[in-house]
Design an enzyme around this catalytic site. Sequence first.
Site, short mmCIF file in Angstrom:
data_model
loop_
_atom_site.label_atom_id
_atom_site.label_comp_id
_atom_site.label_asym_id
_atom_site.label_seq_id
_atom_site.Cartn_x
_atom_site.Cartn_y
_atom_site.Cartn_z
N GLU A 1 0.83 -1.21 0.00
CA GLU A 1 0.00 0.00 0.00
C GLU A 1 0.86 1.25 0.00
O GLU A 1 0.54 2.24 -0.66
CB GLU A 1 -0.97 0.02 1.18
CG GLU A 1 -1.86 1.24 1.15
CD GLU A 1 -3.23 1.04 1.76
OE1 GLU A 1 -3.97 2.03 1.81
OE2 GLU A 1 -3.57 -0.08 2.17
N THR A 2 1.97 1.21 0.70
CA THR A 2 2.86 2.37 0.75
C THR A 2 3.43 2.70 -0.63
O THR A 2 3.30 3.84 -1.10
CB THR A 2 4.01 2.13 1.74
OG1 THR A 2 3.47 1.96 3.05
CG2 THR A 2 5.01 3.28 1.73
#
Length: 139
Positions: free
Chosen positions: A64-65
Amino acid sequence: MSIWKKHYSLAQLNQQGKHCAVGHLGIEIIEQGEDYLKASMPIDHRTTQPYGFLHGGISAALAETVASVAGFCCAEEGKGVVGVEINASHLRPVRSGFVTAIAKPLRLGTTLQVWQIDIHDQQDKLCCVSRLTLSVMNI
């Protein structure tokens, strides 16, 4: 053809994550190509589960980062992104060293983006595949 609409150096991108979960987990943006963003993360006490393997939720946090940073850089000025849905399939356990995640867009729409994230171990073996949907919004 480059997908990037905002242009930040790797140092600037890493500075943004320094004082939050991204920095705590040791996630670092290490490479930007024409159509991908790559990050690395160490396997250590911050990123493993009790049995010493890379924690699946932390793999999802890495995915997600890197895709969120990429999505932000692909959005028009004045726009940001937030995660809507993520999935991750854990294919191989990792115990030590570091992993790298490469985010590539599947769709870059004006209101929705979809990213494919592949996470590899130090031997370049695929250990996790993930897909993230981002909503593009005004910031």
